[in-house]
Design a protein around this motif. Structure first.
Motif, PDB file in Angstrom:
ATOM      1  N   ASN A 190       0.843  -1.167   0.000  1.00 42.47           N
ATOM      2  CA  ASN A 190       0.000   0.000   0.000  1.00 42.47           C
ATOM      3  C   ASN A 190       0.887   1.228   0.000  1.00 42.47           C
ATOM      4  O   ASN A 190       1.778   1.383   0.798  1.00 42.47           O
ATOM      5  CB  ASN A 190      -0.946   0.002   1.191  1.00 42.47           C
ATOM      6  N   THR A 195      19.075   3.612   9.400  1.00 45.75           N
ATOM      7  CA  THR A 195      20.151   2.618   9.433  1.00 45.75           C
ATOM      8  C   THR A 195      20.606   2.263   8.028  1.00 45.75           C
ATOM      9  O   THR A 195      21.812   2.133   7.774  1.00 45.75           O
ATOM     10  CB  THR A 195      19.666   1.360  10.163  1.00 45.75           C
ATOM     11  N   TYR A 253      35.611  -3.286  -2.763  1.00 47.62           N
ATOM     12  CA  TYR A 253      36.823  -3.849  -2.177  1.00 47.62           C
ATOM     13  C   TYR A 253      36.939  -5.337  -2.503  1.00 47.62           C
ATOM     14  O   TYR A 253      38.010  -5.819  -2.900  1.00 47.62           O
ATOM     15  CB  TYR A 253      36.788  -3.613  -0.662  1.00 47.62           C
ATOM     16  N   LEU A 265      22.883   4.732   6.571  1.00 46.80           N
ATOM     17  CA  LEU A 265      24.254   4.582   7.051  1.00 46.80           C
ATOM     18  C   LEU A 265      24.945   3.398   6.397  1.00 46.80           C
ATOM     19  O   LEU A 265      26.139   3.445   6.099  1.00 46.80           O
ATOM     20  CB  LEU A 265      24.257   4.380   8.577  1.00 46.80           C
ATOM     21  N   LEU A 266      24.188   2.313   6.194  1.00 51.07           N
ATOM     22  CA  LEU A 266      24.835   1.054   5.815  1.00 51.07           C
ATOM     23  C   LEU A 266      25.101   0.939   4.324  1.00 51.07           C
ATOM     24  O   LEU A 266      26.126   0.401   3.922  1.00 51.07           O
ATOM     25  CB  LEU A 266      23.965  -0.122   6.248  1.00 51.07           C
ATOM     26  N   ASP A 313       9.636   3.129   7.446  1.00 53.76           N
ATOM     27  CA  ASP A 313       9.948   3.296   8.861  1.00 53.76           C
ATOM     28  C   ASP A 313      11.220   4.110   9.053  1.00 53.76           C
ATOM     29  O   ASP A 313      12.231   3.868   8.399  1.00 53.76           O
ATOM     30  CB  ASP A 313      10.104   1.918   9.500  1.00 53.76           C
ATOM     31  N   ILE A 338      13.412   4.429  11.607  1.00 53.10           N
ATOM     32  CA  ILE A 338      14.599   3.775  12.170  1.00 53.10           C
ATOM     33  C   ILE A 338      15.285   2.932  11.100  1.00 53.10           C
ATOM     34  O   ILE A 338      16.511   2.972  10.919  1.00 53.10           O
ATOM     35  CB  ILE A 338      14.192   2.915  13.378  1.00 53.10           C
ATOM     36  N   ILE A 339      14.484   2.181  10.348  1.00 51.37           N
ATOM     37  CA  ILE A 339      15.058   1.294   9.345  1.00 51.37           C
ATOM     38  C   ILE A 339      15.724   2.097   8.241  1.00 51.37           C
ATOM     39  O   ILE A 339      16.853   1.805   7.828  1.00 51.37           O
ATOM     40  CB  ILE A 339      13.963   0.374   8.769  1.00 51.37           C
ATOM     41  N   VAL A 355      28.466   1.879   2.901  1.00 48.21           N
ATOM     42  CA  VAL A 355      29.525   0.996   3.388  1.00 48.21           C
ATOM     43  C   VAL A 355      29.476  -0.337   2.656  1.00 48.21           C
ATOM     44  O   VAL A 355      30.510  -0.885   2.260  1.00 48.21           O
ATOM     45  CB  VAL A 355      29.375   0.788   4.909  1.00 48.21           C
TER      46      VAL A 355
END
Lengths: 118, 254
Positions: free
Chosen positions: B103, B115, B129, B118-119, B109, B111-112, B122
Motif C-alpha cells: 500500500n 540505518t 573492495y 548509514l549502511l 519506517d 529507524i530502518i 559501506v
C-alpha cells in the motif's frame, strides 16, 4: 591476559544462553524478539572483545592493530544492524496484527493472529 | 495417504544417499597426495607457476578468470540469460495487470531507513573492495556483484521498489547486465586484435597504458573481466528481486 579473554567469551556465552532461553520460553512474539535482540547484540560484542584481547596477547604489532580495526568494524555494524532488524521484525509483527499477550490472569491464549489485511 | 507416500519416498532416497556415501572405498582419502585431483600435473602447474604467469597470488582467481576464461565468461552469460528469462516470463505491462501487495500510503519506517542510509554506502564500498581484492584474497566479480546487488535490494526493502528504481532503473539494470558481458568479451576480443587467442590477455600490455610485461597485463585483464562479471551479477540480482517481489509489475511491491 588469557583470563580476561576467557572471562569475556564466557560472559558472552552466558548472555547468549540467556537469549536462547528467552527466545524459547517467553510467552509471546514481542517478548521473544526482545530477548533475542538484546542478548544477541551484547554477547556478540563481548565475544568479539575477547577476540581483540586474544589478538593482543603476544604484544601489539601492526598486524594485530589491523585485526583490531576489522573486528571493531564488525562490532559497530552488529551494533547498528541487530537492533534495527529486531525493530523491523517487531514492526512487521505489529502491522500484521499479532496481539501481545497481556497478563490479566484470564486468557491463556497464545499468539492470536488477526488477518488485518489492508 | 500422500504424506505417507511422500515419507516412504524420502526414506528411500535417504537410504540411497546413505548407501552412496557409505561406499567410501570409491573416494580418495582426505588430503591424499595420490588422489587424481592432487596427482594431476595440471594442479602442480597451477600451484607452482600461477605467480610466474600472471603475478596473481590468489591462484583460484587465476584459474577462474585466466586459465579457464571461457568457462567464466559463459557462466556470466548463464547469469545474464537467467535474468533475461525471468524478465521474459514474469514481466507484465503496467496497465492490464491486477494490483497486488504494497500500500503506497505506508511511510517507510524512520529507524530502518536511517540505518540503511548509514549502511548502504559501506556495503557498496565493501563490494568494490571485494571486487578489487579478488586477486590477492578471496573475492572477485561474482561475490562483489552479489554484495552490490544486495545493497540495492536493501534500498528496495527498506523504502520501496520505486525508490530503488529511482537509483538504478529497470532499463539501466538490463543495459548493465549486457554491458558486463560486453566488457568481458571485449577483453577477449582486444587480445584477438593483437594476434593472440581469444581471452589470452597477456598481449594486451601493448594496449593498456603503464603496463610493461604480459604478466601484469594478465593481472589487469583479470581485474577487467571481473568488473564485467560484477556489472552483470549486480544488475541481474536486482532485476530478479524486483521482478519476483512484484509479480512482474516492477512498481509498488512489498
Amino acid at each position: 591476559m588469557n583470563l580476561l579473554v576467557v572471562t569475556l567469551i564466557v560472559l558472552g556465552l552466558i548472555f547468549f544462553f540467556g537469549g536462547v532461553v528467552g527466545l524459547l520460553r517467553f510467552p509471546d512474539f514481542y517478548t521473544r524478539m526482545h530477548a533475542a535482540g538484546k542478548a544477541d547484540t551484547l554477547s556478540t560484542i563481548l565475544i568479539l572483545g575477547g577476540f581483540i584481547v586474544y589478538n593482543f596477547a603476544e604484544g601489539g604489532d601492526a598486524a594485530s592493530w589491523n585485526v583490531l580495526v576489522k573486528i571493531a568494524f564488525i562490532a559497530l555494524f552488529i551494533m547498528l544492524t541487530s537492533p534495527t532488524s529486531t525493530h523491523a521484525l517487531m514492526q512487521a509483527g505489529f502491522e500484521s496484527g499479532i496481539e501481545p499477550e497481556i497478563d490479566d490472569d484470564e486468557s491463556e491464549s497464545t499468539q492470536e493472529k488477526k488477518g488485518r489485511d489492508s | 495417504m500422500m504424506k505417507k507416500l511422500a515419507g516412504i519416498v524420502v526414506f528411500m532416497v535417504g537410504l540411497l544417499l546413505f548407501y552412496g556415501v557409505s561406499n567410501v572405498d570409491d573416494f580418495p582419502g582426505w588430503g591424499d597426495p595420490d588422489s587424481p585431483a592432487n596427482a594431476s600435473p595440471l594442479s602442480q602447474y597451477f600451484i607452482t607457476d600461477t605467480i610466474k604467469d600472471s603475478e596473481v597470488p590468489n591462484m583460484v582467481t587465476a584459474v577462474l578468470a585466466d586459465y579457464r576464461g571461457y568457462d567464466t565468461m559463459f557462466e556470466t552469460v548463464v547469469i545474464f540469460i537467467a535474468g533475461i528469462a525471468i524478465f521474459a516470463v514474469v514481466r507484465v505491462s503496467r496497465n492490464n495487470s491486477p494490483v497486488c501487495g504494497g500500500n503506497k500510503d505506508d511511510e517507510p519506517d524512520l529507524i530502518i531507513t536511517t540505518t540503511c542510509r548509514l549502511l548502504v554506502p559501506v556495503i557498496q564500498i565493501f563490494a568494490l573492495y571485494v571486487l578489487a581484492h579478488g586477486h590477492s584474497s578471496p573475492g572477485g566479480g561474482f561475490q562483489g556483484g552479489v554484495i552490490m546487488g544486495a545493497s540495492f535490494i536493501l534500498v528496495a526493502v527498506a523504502w520501496d521498489l520505486d525508490t530503488a528504481l529511482g537509483r538504478f532503473s529497470e532499463k539501466a539494470a538490463i543495459a548493465c547486465a549486457g554491458l558486463g558481458i560486453i566488457i568481458y568479451a571485449g577483453f577477449g576480443l582486444a587480445s584477438m586484435f593483437y594476434g593472440e587467442e581469444f581471452l589470452n590477455y597477456g598481449i594486451t600490455h601493448k594496449l593498456l597504458p603503464g603496463v610493461e610485461s604480459p604478466e601484469m597485463a594478465r593481472y589487469y585483464g583479470m581485474l577487467g573481466v571481473e568488473v564485467g562479471v560484477m556489472f552483470t551479477v549486480t544488475s541481474v540480482m536486482f532485476l530478479i528481486y524486483g521482478l519476483l517481489s512484484t509479480r512482474g509489475r516492477m512498481s509498488g511491491g512489498l
